[in-house]
Motif scaffolding. Structure first.
Motif, mmCIF file in Angstrom:
data_model
loop_
_atom_site.group_PDB
_atom_site.id
_atom_site.type_symbol
_atom_site.label_atom_id
_atom_site.label_comp_id
_atom_site.label_asym_id
_atom_site.label_seq_id
_atom_site.Cartn_x
_atom_site.Cartn_y
_atom_site.Cartn_z
ATOM 1 N N CYS A 51 -18.954 18.673 -1.517
ATOM 2 C CA CYS A 51 -18.421 17.643 -0.613
ATOM 3 C C CYS A 51 -17.339 16.805 -1.323
ATOM 4 C CB CYS A 51 -19.558 16.741 -0.141
ATOM 5 S SG CYS A 51 -19.018 15.476 1.028
ATOM 6 N N ALA A 78 -15.730 14.143 0.611
ATOM 7 C CA ALA A 78 -15.408 13.231 1.714
ATOM 8 C C ALA A 78 -14.947 11.836 1.264
ATOM 9 C CB ALA A 78 -16.615 13.106 2.643
ATOM 10 N N CYS A 79 -15.364 11.392 0.080
ATOM 11 C CA CYS A 79 -15.042 10.017 -0.348
ATOM 12 C C CYS A 79 -14.056 10.077 -1.518
ATOM 13 C CB CYS A 79 -16.300 9.287 -0.798
ATOM 14 S SG CYS A 79 -17.631 9.307 0.410
ATOM 15 N N LEU A 102 -14.908 8.103 -4.771
ATOM 16 C CA LEU A 102 -16.024 8.640 -5.544
ATOM 17 C C LEU A 102 -15.688 9.996 -6.158
ATOM 18 C CD1 LEU A 102 -19.149 7.568 -3.471
ATOM 19 C CD2 LEU A 102 -17.840 6.334 -5.207
ATOM 20 N N PRO A 117 -21.196 16.093 -6.448
ATOM 21 C CA PRO A 117 -22.338 15.443 -5.789
ATOM 22 C C PRO A 117 -23.652 16.012 -6.328
ATOM 23 C CG PRO A 117 -20.700 16.111 -4.164
ATOM 24 C CD PRO A 117 -20.280 16.724 -5.471
ATOM 25 N N VAL A 158 -26.545 7.867 -1.560
ATOM 26 C CA VAL A 158 -25.162 8.285 -1.836
ATOM 27 C C VAL A 158 -25.242 9.339 -2.933
ATOM 28 C CG1 VAL A 158 -22.943 7.513 -2.764
ATOM 29 C CG2 VAL A 158 -24.174 6.084 -1.122
ATOM 30 N N ARG A 159 -24.575 10.450 -2.729
ATOM 31 C CA ARG A 159 -24.794 11.602 -3.615
ATOM 32 C C ARG A 159 -23.798 11.713 -4.768
ATOM 33 N NH1 ARG A 159 -29.194 14.769 -0.918
ATOM 34 N NH2 ARG A 159 -29.854 13.128 0.505
ATOM 35 N N CYS A 160 -22.818 10.848 -4.800
ATOM 36 C CA CYS A 160 -21.861 10.856 -5.922
ATOM 37 C C CYS A 160 -21.996 9.564 -6.713
ATOM 38 C CB CYS A 160 -20.421 10.972 -5.412
ATOM 39 S SG CYS A 160 -20.064 12.577 -4.682
ATOM 40 N N CYS A 204 -21.998 9.353 3.549
ATOM 41 C CA CYS A 204 -22.987 10.238 2.930
ATOM 42 C C CYS A 204 -24.269 10.376 3.755
ATOM 43 C CB CYS A 204 -23.324 9.724 1.526
ATOM 44 S SG CYS A 204 -23.698 11.043 0.361
#
Ligand code: SF4
Length: 237
Positions: A21, A23-24, A27, A51, A123-125, A140
């Motif tokens: 991912c 997406a951010c 991050l 992530p 949040v995965r990161c 997330c």
């Protein structure tokens, strides 16, 4: 990203998808910069820099919901709460509770397994200063919601580590269980317990950060009490 999360058919598929991912942007930049520059003590290691998926039993009755991976912990090793002081405290407690086969978590191939328990983060990161923005939390959330959906058949108790995780849980009630979250939201405190109908019980626990464990705000005895309560509520021996 939302579609990809919703399409994940099982936890392995979800783990693979979340690991890819982007997406951010803030991050993504941070996790990759930390992986490039590294801490001196880990200079000879290759950082994960992506992530960090959930970890643990696919038929978990207890879930532990954290904030986000640590820059030189999960972001380095690729496994949540692995290779940092927070993880040292958490896994020692899980081992005392009989929920982990060993008391340490140092590397993704160290043989650690969990019983009846799965750990994941809101949040995965890894975020700068361990502080994700509300937008990053919301970005997330689909990964969290899908992970909870996949373990929903067995899940009975969620232990939220800290106020951020506690707050991140409420949208899950609507997205996974189709229920309106309580209003006003119950406040986070250590030892807080919220229960609803046909949803997992929610327990509050101070985060296992050094800020709490080094100062004695969170002691091993307090963690033992939380996990004993979680096991009791989840019907885990
Ligand atoms: S924090 Fe979550 S949504 Fe954002 S890039 Fe990482 S995995 Fe993707």
């Amino acid at each position: 990203m939302v579609d990809r999360a919703a399409r994940a058919t099982d936890l392995a598929d979800l783990d693979a998808a979340v690991s890819d991912c982007f997406a951010c942007s803030r991050l993504v930049d941070w996790r990759e910069e930390v992986a490039r520059t590294r801490r001196a003590a880990f200079r000879d290691q290759r950082y994960w820099g992506r992530p960090v998926p959930g970890f643990g039993a696919s038929d978990a009755r207890i879930a532990i919901l954290g904030l986000a991976p640590a820059a030189h912990g999960g972001n380095r090793t690729g496994r949540i709460f692995t290779g940092d002081r927070s993880g040292d405290v958490l896994f020692a407690a899980l081992h005392r509770a009989g929920l982990a086969n060993q008391a340490t978590s140092v590397a993704i191939d160290d043989g650690l397994t969990l019983r009846d328990t799965r750990i994941f983060s809101a949040v995965r990161c890894a975020p700068p200063d361990n502080k994700p923005t509300p937008q990053e939390r919301d970005n997330c959330a689909p990964w969290l919601h899908r992970e909870v959906t996949l373990i929903r058949p067995t899940l009975r108790v969620v232990v939220a580590l800290g106020a951020f995780a506690w707050a991140a849980w409420w949208p899950t009630l609507r997205q996974v269980y189709g229920l309106r979250p309580p209003s006003p939201r119950p406040a986070f405190t250590h030892g807080a317990h919220w229960s609803g109908t046909a949803v997992p019980d929610l327990l509050g626990c101070y985060h296992v950060s050094q800020q709490n464990t080094f100062t004695g705000r969170l002691t091993p005895g307090m963690l033992d009490d939380v996990f004993a309560r979680a096991k009791q509520l989840a019907g885990v021996d």
